[in-house]
Design an enzyme around this catalytic site. Structure first.
Site, short mmCIF file in Angstrom:
data_model
loop_
_atom_site.label_atom_id
_atom_site.label_comp_id
_atom_site.label_asym_id
_atom_site.label_seq_id
_atom_site.Cartn_x
_atom_site.Cartn_y
_atom_site.Cartn_z
N HIS A 62 0.82 -1.21 0.00
CA HIS A 62 0.00 0.00 0.00
C HIS A 62 0.86 1.27 0.00
O HIS A 62 1.97 1.28 0.51
CB HIS A 62 -0.89 0.03 1.25
CG HIS A 62 -1.75 -1.17 1.40
ND1 HIS A 62 -2.09 -1.67 2.63
CD2 HIS A 62 -2.35 -1.98 0.50
CE1 HIS A 62 -2.86 -2.73 2.49
NE2 HIS A 62 -3.03 -2.95 1.19
N LYS A 72 5.92 6.05 7.29
CA LYS A 72 5.40 5.20 8.37
C LYS A 72 6.55 4.69 9.23
O LYS A 72 7.58 4.25 8.73
CB LYS A 72 4.70 3.97 7.79
CG LYS A 72 3.53 4.28 6.89
CD LYS A 72 2.98 3.01 6.27
CE LYS A 72 1.82 3.34 5.34
NZ LYS A 72 1.28 2.13 4.69
N TYR A 132 1.68 1.48 13.84
CA TYR A 132 2.53 2.35 13.02
C TYR A 132 2.03 3.77 13.05
O TYR A 132 0.85 4.05 13.03
CB TYR A 132 2.73 1.83 11.61
CG TYR A 132 1.50 1.50 10.80
CD1 TYR A 132 1.02 2.37 9.84
CD2 TYR A 132 0.84 0.28 10.98
CE1 TYR A 132 -0.09 2.05 9.08
CE2 TYR A 132 -0.27 -0.05 10.23
CZ TYR A 132 -0.73 0.84 9.28
OH TYR A 132 -1.84 0.53 8.53
N ASP A 170 -6.29 -6.18 -1.96
CA ASP A 170 -4.93 -6.64 -2.23
C ASP A 170 -4.90 -7.72 -3.30
O ASP A 170 -3.93 -7.82 -4.06
CB ASP A 170 -4.27 -7.13 -0.95
CG ASP A 170 -4.00 -5.99 0.02
OD1 ASP A 170 -4.02 -4.82 -0.40
OD2 ASP A 170 -3.78 -6.28 1.21
#
Length: 188
Positions: A62, A72, A132, A170
């Site tokens: 992603h 991130k 995250y 996905d």
């Protein structure tokens, strides 16, 4: 706190210290001044927490397109994952290459995935929890992905014999070569 550039130098391994005694432990997992001194200067605006019950859950790859691209800082608080960052910055000398790192509650490592990279992970254990921090809020209008199994990326995902557990999103993601470059040459 130890910060080590990886094979793609913009991706950083962050290793916070843990101080333990009979009660348990204490750790500074994010300290702005220490990480800025090591080259990781980010202003985080959102914390994300994911839980995967099964081993072999694969989330990714992603990214968010500009203007809301995200950096991130990823860590695991229960279980273990293989965390992957793929350079998708057009014109980068490492375009299409990736860094993969095992992150776990036991090894206490974190991975900095900068803007301009696609990110994904696969759970190596059951009951994996991943936290995250991101430096831009989630924006569904710029949310995108590339195929986790893109043969051009050659990521060696450690998967169970039955294959990964995937979301519909996905499962349908395109290969990197089939999308318009999300990060133009010179993106920083």
């Amino acid at each position: 706190m130890k910060v080590t550039p990886q094979a793609i130098p913009d991706v950083l391994l962050v290793e916070p210290r843990r101080f333990g005694d009979a009660r348990g432990f204490f750790s500074e997992v994010w300290k702005e001044s220490a990480l800025a001194a090591a080259g990781l200067a980010a202003r985080f605006v959102q914390d994300n927490h994911s839980f995967s019950a099964q081993k072999g859950v694969l989330r990714g790859l992603h990214f968010q397109r500009p203007p809301t691209a995200q950096g991130k800082l990823v860590r695991v608080v229960r279980g273990a994952i293989l965390d992957v960052a793929v350079d998708i910055r057009q014109g980068s000398p490492t375009y299409g290459r990736h860094v993969a790192m095992e992150l776990s509650a036991a090894n206490w490592r974190q991975l900095w995935v900068p803007r301009g990279f696609a990110h994904g992970f696969v759970t190596l254990t059951e009951d994996a929890e991943v936290l995250y921090k991101v430096d831009a809020e989630y924006d569904p209008a710029t949310d995108a992905g590339i195929a986790w199994d893109d043969p051009d990326l050659a990521i060696a995902w450690p998967l169970p014999p039955e294959g990964p557990v995937l979301s519909d999103k996905d499962r349908k993601a395109p290969r990197l070569r089939d999308i318009a470059p999300p990060f133009p040459a010179g993106f920083a």
